[in-house]
Design a protein around this motif. Structure first.
Motif, PDB file in Angstrom:
ATOM      1  N   UNK A 187     -28.473  25.471  47.986  1.00  0.00           N
ATOM      2  CA  UNK A 187     -28.544  24.011  47.928  1.00  0.00           C
ATOM      3  C   UNK A 187     -27.865  23.377  49.136  1.00  0.00           C
ATOM      4  N   UNK A 188     -26.842  24.041  49.673  1.00  0.00           N
ATOM      5  CA  UNK A 188     -26.137  23.532  50.849  1.00  0.00           C
ATOM      6  C   UNK A 188     -26.889  23.828  52.147  1.00  0.00           C
ATOM      7  N   UNK A 189     -27.955  24.624  52.036  1.00  0.00           N
ATOM      8  CA  UNK A 189     -28.733  24.945  53.225  1.00  0.00           C
ATOM      9  C   UNK A 189     -28.201  26.127  54.009  1.00  0.00           C
ATOM     10  N   UNK A 190     -27.219  26.864  53.444  1.00  0.00           N
ATOM     11  CA  UNK A 190     -26.653  28.007  54.150  1.00  0.00           C
ATOM     12  C   UNK A 190     -27.441  29.282  53.901  1.00  0.00           C
ATOM     13  N   UNK A 191     -28.039  29.384  52.737  1.00  0.00           N
ATOM     14  CA  UNK A 191     -28.856  30.540  52.379  1.00  0.00           C
ATOM     15  C   UNK A 191     -30.250  30.074  51.988  1.00  0.00           C
ATOM     16  N   UNK A 192     -31.180  30.996  51.977  1.00  0.00           N
ATOM     17  CA  UNK A 192     -32.519  30.703  51.463  1.00  0.00           C
ATOM     18  C   UNK A 192     -33.020  31.911  50.687  1.00  0.00           C
ATOM     19  N   UNK A 193     -33.641  31.642  49.556  1.00  0.00           N
ATOM     20  CA  UNK A 193     -34.203  32.708  48.748  1.00  0.00           C
ATOM     21  C   UNK A 193     -35.676  32.897  49.064  1.00  0.00           C
ATOM     22  N   UNK A 194     -36.087  34.138  49.204  1.00  0.00           N
ATOM     23  CA  UNK A 194     -37.491  34.448  49.465  1.00  0.00           C
ATOM     24  C   UNK A 194     -38.003  35.273  48.299  1.00  0.00           C
ATOM     25  N   UNK A 195     -39.009  34.723  47.615  1.00  0.00           N
ATOM     26  CA  UNK A 195     -39.526  35.366  46.404  1.00  0.00           C
ATOM     27  C   UNK A 195     -39.957  36.800  46.694  1.00  0.00           C
ATOM     28  N   UNK A 245     -35.608  38.733  48.587  1.00  0.00           N
ATOM     29  CA  UNK A 245     -34.154  38.689  48.536  1.00  0.00           C
ATOM     30  C   UNK A 245     -33.616  37.374  49.052  1.00  0.00           C
ATOM     31  N   UNK A 246     -32.347  37.392  49.420  1.00  0.00           N
ATOM     32  CA  UNK A 246     -31.669  36.188  49.904  1.00  0.00           C
ATOM     33  C   UNK A 246     -31.273  36.394  51.356  1.00  0.00           C
ATOM     34  N   UNK A 247     -31.542  35.382  52.171  1.00  0.00           N
ATOM     35  CA  UNK A 247     -31.320  35.472  53.610  1.00  0.00           C
ATOM     36  C   UNK A 247     -30.408  34.343  54.087  1.00  0.00           C
ATOM     37  N   UNK A 248     -29.768  34.578  55.227  1.00  0.00           N
ATOM     38  CA  UNK A 248     -28.978  33.533  55.861  1.00  0.00           C
ATOM     39  C   UNK A 248     -29.953  32.548  56.506  1.00  0.00           C
TER      40      UNK A 248
END
Length: 254
Positions: free
Chosen positions: A57-65, A68-71
């Motif tokens: 939500x803070x824009x530091x990470x992003x989830x990719x369906x 996984x989770x990426x910076x």
């Protein structure tokens, strides 16, 4: 009285944020799995998930369906130019703004007729408190991403019994206030904008995809016709971490 203890997910989120800021995982890097991080922090999977959702939500990470989770890549702060020329393009000013930036502009709107004008709105429109207005709430998107919010007020003494009563319906739906008013013989010649700093409310944060309390730019805008009468006023909310506003005006010589 001491400070209240942070929830476990907040503690994890704070440490992950520290590690991200220290460059442990560069932009674009895939984070270790949630299970691995949960073991590292000695917390349950739900706690780790909630911590990552906070950073997303803070824009530091992003989830990719399915991946996984990426910076996340650093958010680009774009410039939105507001000038007299944006009202001369025969279209919505927002659509024209986004077109200049190579972005597709869309929006969602909800209008309510016969909405009593609150005191502050009545003062801006030069009408009596409680007079009937059409209130329209907008959510503007650029390439499908939330960009700004707006709440517009138009006195029904001006638009009642005309085809433009509801801004997003009728023959000029989506054309902007200037074009719509022109179609019923009202010629807008002046706009007054008053920008102020502010903090996102919970509702604004939810709609814009930011955090409650994040910095926003609040713009109070009022359109006037050629007689000096206010014909529409709006409150615009723009997330300050994504956009800077520049005002452009022509310089005329005597």
């Amino acid at each position: 009285m001491g400070h209240e203890a942070q929830a476990p997910y907040q503690v994890v989120a704070a440490d992950l944020r520290r590690r991200l800021e220290a460059g442990e995982w560069p932009a674009g890097t895939k984070l270790p799995s949630r299970a691995q991080l949960a073991r590292e922090y000695a917390v349950g999977a739900n706690v780790l998930q909630k911590a990552q959702e906070r950073l997303i939500a803070e824009g530091l990470l992003e989830g990719r369906a399915g991946s996984g989770t990426y910076v996340a890549q650093p958010r680009e702060r774009r410039r939105m130019i507001r000038s007299r020329h944006r009202e001369r393009r025969g279209t919505s000013p927002f659509r024209a703004d986004m077109s200049d930036l190579g972005r597709a502009a869309t929006w969602e709107a909800n209008s309510q007729a016969r909405t009593p004008a609150p005191d502050a709105i009545a003062h801006r429109l030069g009408i009596n408190p409680g007079d009937d207005c059409v209130r329209t709430d907008y959510e503007f998107l650029a390439d499908g991403h939330p960009t700004q919010l707006s709440t517009s007020w138009e006195p029904m003494t001006i638009t009642a019994d005309t085809p433009i009563l509801l801004p997003e319906m009728g023959p000029l739906a989506g054309q902007g206030v200037v074009e719509r008013m022109h179609s019923i013989g009202i010629h807008i010649t002046r706009a007054l904008e008053i920008p102020r700093p502010g903090r996102a409310t919970q509702e604004q944060a939810n709609l814009l995809g930011v955090n409650t309390g994040d910095q926003v730019l609040l713009i109070e805008r009022t359109y006037y016709d050629d007689t000096g009468r206010p014909v529409e006023t709006a409150d615009i909310v723009i997330p300050a971490d994504r956009w800077e506003i520049a005002y452009e005006f022509s310089v005329e010589r005597d």
